[in-house]
Design a protein around this motif. Structure first.
Motif, mmCIF file in Angstrom:
data_model
loop_
_atom_site.group_PDB
_atom_site.id
_atom_site.type_symbol
_atom_site.label_atom_id
_atom_site.label_comp_id
_atom_site.label_asym_id
_atom_site.label_seq_id
_atom_site.Cartn_x
_atom_site.Cartn_y
_atom_site.Cartn_z
ATOM 1 N N LEU A 17 -4.168 -8.397 2.571
ATOM 2 C CA LEU A 17 -3.072 -8.139 3.565
ATOM 3 C C LEU A 17 -3.670 -9.010 4.558
ATOM 4 O O LEU A 17 -2.611 -9.614 5.376
ATOM 5 C CB LEU A 17 -3.054 -6.531 4.003
ATOM 6 N N TYR A 29 7.156 -5.421 -2.131
ATOM 7 C CA TYR A 29 6.406 -4.156 -1.748
ATOM 8 C C TYR A 29 6.997 -2.704 -2.353
ATOM 9 O O TYR A 29 6.531 -1.937 -2.625
ATOM 10 C CB TYR A 29 5.888 -4.112 -0.364
ATOM 11 N N PRO A 72 2.324 -4.231 -4.046
ATOM 12 C CA PRO A 72 1.862 -4.762 -3.118
ATOM 13 C C PRO A 72 1.125 -5.929 -3.525
ATOM 14 O O PRO A 72 1.132 -7.211 -2.601
ATOM 15 C CB PRO A 72 0.722 -3.617 -2.827
ATOM 16 N N ALA A 78 3.642 -8.842 -3.452
ATOM 17 C CA ALA A 78 4.026 -8.996 -2.119
ATOM 18 C C ALA A 78 3.043 -9.729 -1.345
ATOM 19 O O ALA A 78 3.327 -10.718 -0.659
ATOM 20 C CB ALA A 78 4.182 -7.519 -1.405
#
Lengths: 338, 244, 372, 184
Positions: free
Chosen positions: A112, D64, D69, D72
């Motif tokens: 992320l 997502y 995830p 994503a």
């Protein structure tokens, strides 16, 4: 669905407050640190030890008019500073400050952060282009080629850690290093595996170099090399447009320091087992790392863009690939042995 | 040969008349020196004959040395320059073919074209060349060929004489010191001089500056636009009749 | 040397470096035609702070022009002081007392060191190193204090007079200077050389960058550290000795490489040589007057003369033409940076922008002196 | 999610977790459409690219939502971080001038493009409506081991194809970039 949806939101608000305050006072730290490195005092007029200087600066920046020069791409020009700030703040969500102090467990927090970092790059690119200024444009081109070049070795080193730990969860990675400084990934003494013992210090050097380059800090601050490009992509920005870019930059430094602290220095783990671990240790580590950033910046002259790219493509990437390969081999050997 | 002497003779190529007279003067001077040396030697020999045996030995050595000198005298072309009139009655100073040429007499103004040797202590230059405008390029070629570089170019406005002067300062970086100034006089009404910027590119800026200040046109200059004055300046502030 | 990428003209763009730009150290503008990060053509544009000093000289007396000289190269003001004084003294036939010459030498060398120190800091700043500037200023401050003590000003000194100096130096200045020499000598190897000269990034930025051959120097009349960095051992102090330099023992540092590093090293070595000169002058300092008897209004005989001194940036020459009046008929000031900058256009071709700025820094430009 | 569309009366309250999630889903969809609209209608190439990046970000949000995830993040990393930036970079380098318009094709370009879009949209809608959708239980946590195994076994071909995306991006960027320059 997770019912504790408020937790990340509150956390985000907290992080935003932290980000703003942190960026402002990191500016103070930087100036004070620079001052002492340069054998002068640094800010001292506003408040004790100049501690209120960031407030004064903030008020000044906020009360200034946001000038949108003629000939710029109005929308992109206004969007870019915001875009620089958002991913920096958002990636704070992925960072666990301690075993309990985090927004929510994110399985792929490492990924992320990198995904968000790539948006930050977009901000510099668009800001530089929209300014309709040749210096900004050159700066945008430079920072993109630099970020692309340094993202690769950085990702590869992270992959070696992911391979070692078997997780992309920062919390998990930090937990694996718990119980004294000799368990941290950077130290080769008593790590969990042979691979770590041999490779990690080199890996850390590569990672740290890359994070300095990724955050556009000296000696790799090609994007805002002021003797060449004035202020690079920020040349045309005034008031809070500039302020947001600066805050984004400082936040990126914080994120980079957090990442380094978790990946290599055991996160919130205390260096000795009998001292309780906790968020304070984490904060201490990241600020030590940030100090190192500042220290480097005020010590070294700037490199030159082509030499910088050569460093990445010709040295760091081959080295990091070799490390990746070695790690894989070691893990396999250990797997067979055990 | 000293560098000043060498340069002087190289520059005299530009002025055949002065060269001829100087060469003649050189020969005359040398003849006089040789004659003097001989006379001196003879006198000494006569004195020696009278002197005691010890003194005679010493004097003999001196004669040998004195006799050697004239034999080393170079041919007239390469002969050292000498401008003071050789016919002068006072004894000619000892001439050293390796040494600097003696200083020229201050010329009457207006001075003729030619090369002057200046007193460095008083003037700061060794050679002072006045040439016609079309000889400037040739002089620059000669000097750069001889290892000189152009230090600066400047102008002077001689308003009383209705003339402009352009000075080129040459200097050298290697070997002994020799500063040469090359001057040329132009009519004030149409000051034009060929450029030397193709020989010494460094002159480009200096000539632009001189053009700015005096309006002197350097024919053949590739880019004669104002350098220090604003780009649309049509005035020349260093002219003596300039009023802002 | 990196070859420029071949391109059609319409793929280039013009970059206006200056007149206000952090790297130009003043109001210099360089018109760069760029192909990406490579420079195709560079044209310096001058004259933004042109003040016509030469006309001012013609309008006043000799003494009245004196305060103009430090306003040209404000970093080595005393060299310009000295050059002008020497020209006038030469024209008027004034002899300077020996003590005055020694004082001149001491102060002008101190000024040279301060100029080089400031250049050093600013040059590293051009290369992105911020801290050395402050270290250099720290030492320079001491010089400024010393010079302030004798000259009365800190930057634009107007200390020399025709036939001497304005003020005699005292013991405080002498001991202060000796202390300063000791201090700088102890700081040079650690602060200056260990921190900066030996830095790998700096070496990579300067080695083999901006090569200037001796031929180019000669073509453009470059002097000073630029020339010495190209391997030519030329220094007005040695080649055309003036003042008391023939009596002093010092070397002319020169490096044959001709790149930015060579110019850098020349200046660093010159600081040490200047320290040597000051030390010797202080040891030999004679007594006596510091000012010769000079008539109140100078009226040198008609004629012209030339005087050159070695300023911190190169040869500063003064051509003084007198017509027997109270002021100069014409005064030409040959400033070193004007010539040193003129070669920039030739060497910048095909260079990277960052390298070109390093080269520009290594030329040590002071814009007021170029524009005069 | 379907309940949200079909039965507005029974939709959960906005401030419950469910409602909030629905809102966010709508937001992501809006982002995709908004980005796509910018990308197709803007006259400046750089804005088009910016729009594209926005659309990619929205798509990442959708991934997502689909409990993936990893995809994503990869969407962000590769499409926003690499593809868009490559294109934007090339477009910028193509011309330093800011007024660089999009290339307008012939008369037929509009109708053809439009009809292609309509056909595509129709086909997808029909497929979507006709398919019997059933929720797959989430198979694993998406840990690195699983992802790695999946990449190198079941989906190895897809994994390799991703690299082609990057290649295409580079080629596309070059094509866009060359157009602005004089044809040498």
């Amino acid at each position: 669905m997770d019912t504790s949806i408020w937790r990340p939101i509150l956390y985000l608000i907290g992080v935003m407050a932290f980000a703003g305050v942190n960026a402002a006072w990191l500016g103070w730290c930087e100036r004070k640190g620079a001052g002492h490195i340069q054998r002068r005092i640094g800010p001292k007029e506003v408040g004790p030890y100049g501690l209120l200087q960031p407030l004064a600066d903030g008020i000044k920046l906020m009360t200034k008019q946001l000038l949108v020069p003629q000939g710029v791409d109005g929308i992109l020009f206004r969007v870019a500073p915001v875009l620089a700030m958002i991913p920096a703040i958002t990636s704070m969500v992925a960072i666990p400050f301690s075993a309990t102090f985090h927004a929510r467990p994110i399985e792929l927090s490492v990924l992320l952060i990198f995904a968000l970092a790539s948006i930050g790059m977009m901000a510099i690119l668009l800001g530089g282009w929209a300014s309709n200024n040749k210096y900004s444009l050159i700066s945008a081109a430079r920072s993109v080629s630099q970020n692309v070049a340094y993202e690769i070795p950085m990702l590869i080193t992270v992959i070696t850690i992911v391979m070692l730990s078997g997780s992309m969860n920062l919390e998990e990675i930090a937990l694996q290093q718990k119980g004294g400084f000799w368990n941290w990934y950077i130290f080769p003494i008593a790590g969990q595996s042979i691979a770590q013992a041999i490779i990690m210090p080199v890996s850390f050097l590569i990672f740290f170099t890359c994070s300095v380059a990724e955050t556009n800090r000296a000696p790799f601050d090609m994007a805002e090399a002021e003797s060449e490009l004035i202020a690079g992509h920020m040349t045309e920005y005034g008031s809070m447009g500039f302020g947001l870019f600066m805050m984004g930059e400082y936040l990126n430094i914080v994120v980079g320091a957090c990442l380094t602290a978790i990946l290599f220095f055991g996160g919130w783990d205390s260096p000795l087992p009998f001292i309780p671990s906790g968020v304070l240790w984490f904060v201490l580590k990241i600020y030590l790392l940030i100090f190192t950033f500042i220290w480097i910046r005020w010590t070294y002259p700037r490199t030159q863009i082509y030499k910088l790219l050569n460093l990445s493509w010709k040295i760091l990437i081959p080295f990091s690939l070799a490390i990746l390969l070695l790690t894989a081999v070691f893990i396999k050997i250990e797997g067979i042995l055990i | 040969m000293s560098i000043i002497r060498e340069t002087k003779w190289a520059l005299l190529e530009l002025f055949p008349e002065q060269k001829a007279t100087e060469a003649e003067a050189e020969v005359a001077a040398w003849n006089k020196i040789i004659a003097d040396a001989r006379a001196k030697a003879e006198a000494e020999e006569a004195a020696k004959a009278k002197a005691a045996a010890k003194a005679a030995e010493k004097a003999g050595e001196k004669t040998e040395a004195a006799e050697k000198a004239p034999e080393e005298a170079p041919p007239p072309e390469a002969a050292p320059a000498e401008e003071t009139a050789p016919a002068e009655e006072e004894p000619v100073p000892e001439m050293d073919p390796e040494g600097d040429p003696p200083v020229s007499i201050e010329p009457e103004s207006p001075r003729p074209l030619g090369v002057l040797v200046r007193d460095y202590k008083a003037r700061g230059v060794h050679l002072d060349v006045l040439c016609s405008p079309d000889q400037v390029v040739e002089a620059a070629k000669l000097l750069t060929g001889a290892g000189y570089f152009l230090e600066s170019v400047t102008g002077v406005d001689w308003i009383k004489e209705e003339q402009m002067e352009v000075d080129y300062d040459f200097n050298r970086t290697d070997g002994p010191l020799c500063r040469v100034v090359v001057r040329t006089r132009l009519p004030r009404s149409a000051p034009e001089v060929p450029t030397v910027s193709d020989i010494c590119p460094g002159a480009g800026w200096h000539e632009r500056e001189t053009h700015d200040f005096f309006g002197i046109k350097f024919i053949g200059h590739p880019y004669l636009v104002p350098i220090l004055l604003p780009e649309d300046a049509d005035y020349h502030p260093l002219l003596k009749d300039f009023t802002p | 040397m990196t070859e420029p990428i071949l391109c059609t003209p319409d793929e280039t763009f013009v970059l206006n470096l200056g007149p206000q730009h952090p790297a130009t150290h003043g109001v210099l503008r360089v018109k760069l035609t760029m192909d990406g990060e490579y420079i195709v053509e560079a044209e310096p544009v001058l004259g933004y702070i042109h003040r016509m000093h030469e006309k001012m000289a013609e309008n006043g007396t000799f003494a009245q022009f004196m305060p103009n000289t430090p306003r040209m190269d404000y970093l080595s003001a005393l060299s310009f002081n000295q050059g002008y004084c020497m020209a006038v003294e030469r024209a008027a036939g004034i002899e300077v007392p020996e003590r005055a010459e020694y004082i001149r030498t001491i102060t002008v060398e101190l000024n040279r060191i301060s100029s080089h120190l400031l250049w050093w800091g600013a040059f590293i700043l051009d290369l992105g190193g911020f801290t050395p500037l402050l270290y250099a200023f720290d030492d320079r401050e001491k010089i400024l204090d010393l010079l302030e003590h004798v000259t009365g000003s800190r930057l634009t000194y107007c200390y020399y007079r025709f036939g001497g100096v304005y003020n005699d130096i005292d013991d405080e200045f002498i001991t202060g200077t000796r202390e300063f020499i000791k201090r700088l000598r102890s700081r040079m190897p650690t602060l200056y050389h260990d921190l900066v000269t030996g830095n790998i990034i700096l070496i990579k930025r300067l080695k083999d960058i901006g090569h200037i051959s001796p031929e180019v120097c000669r073509k453009y009349g470059a002097t000073g550290p630029v020339l010495r960095g190209s391997g030519i051992e030329y220094d007005v102090r040695k080649n055309e000795p003036y003042s008391i330099y023939p009596e002093l023992d010092f070397d002319i540092p020169h490096y044959p490489e001709g790149d930015c590093m060579a110019r850098y090293m020349v200046r660093m070595d010159e600081i040490e040589q200047s320290l040597r000169i000051i030390e010797q002058s202080l040891d030999k300092l004679p007594g006596g007057p510091v000012q010769a008897k000079v008539p109140k209004t100078l009226k040198p005989p008609a004629g012209d003369c030339y005087a050159a001194v070695e300023a911190a940036k190169g040869t500063f020459g003064c051509r003084l033409i007198c017509d027997g009046d109270k002021g100069p008929y014409r005064l030409k000031l040959r400033s070193p940076c004007f010539s040193n900058l003129s070669l920039f256009g030739e060497i910048a071709e095909g260079m990277l922008l960052a390298d070109a700025l390093a080269v520009m820094g290594s030329l040590d430009l002071v814009i007021p002196e170029i524009d005069r | 999610m379907q309940t949200l569309f079909c039965q507005p009366a029974a939709s959960p309250s906005l401030f419950s977790a469910e409602g909030f999630v629905g809102l966010i889903f709508l937001l992501t969809i809006t982002i995709v459409i908004f980005g796509a609209a910018i990308a197709t209608t803007s006259k400046r190439l750089v804005r088009c690219v910016a729009g594209l990046a926005v659309a990619f970000t929205g798509v990442a949000g959708v991934y997502y939502f689909l409990l993936s995830p990893f995809v994503a993040m990869m969407q962000m990393l590769i499409y926003v971080g690499a593809v868009s930036i490559l294109i934007a970079f090339a477009v910028m380098m193509a011309s330093p001038e800011s007024h660089k318009g999009t290339y307008r094709g012939g008369v037929l370009a509009g109708p053809i493009g439009f009809s292609t879009g309509v056909i595509f949209f129709a086909a997808l809608s029909i497929l979507g409506l006709k398919t019997e959708w059933q929720a797959f239980p989430r198979q694993e946590t998406g840990s690195i081991e699983h992802v790695g195994m999946a990449f190198l076994t079941t989906y190895s071909l897809v994994f390799e194809l991703i690299s082609i995306v990057l290649l295409l991006a580079i080629i596309g960027a070059l094509v866009l970039a060359r157009r602005g320059r004089s044809r040498v």
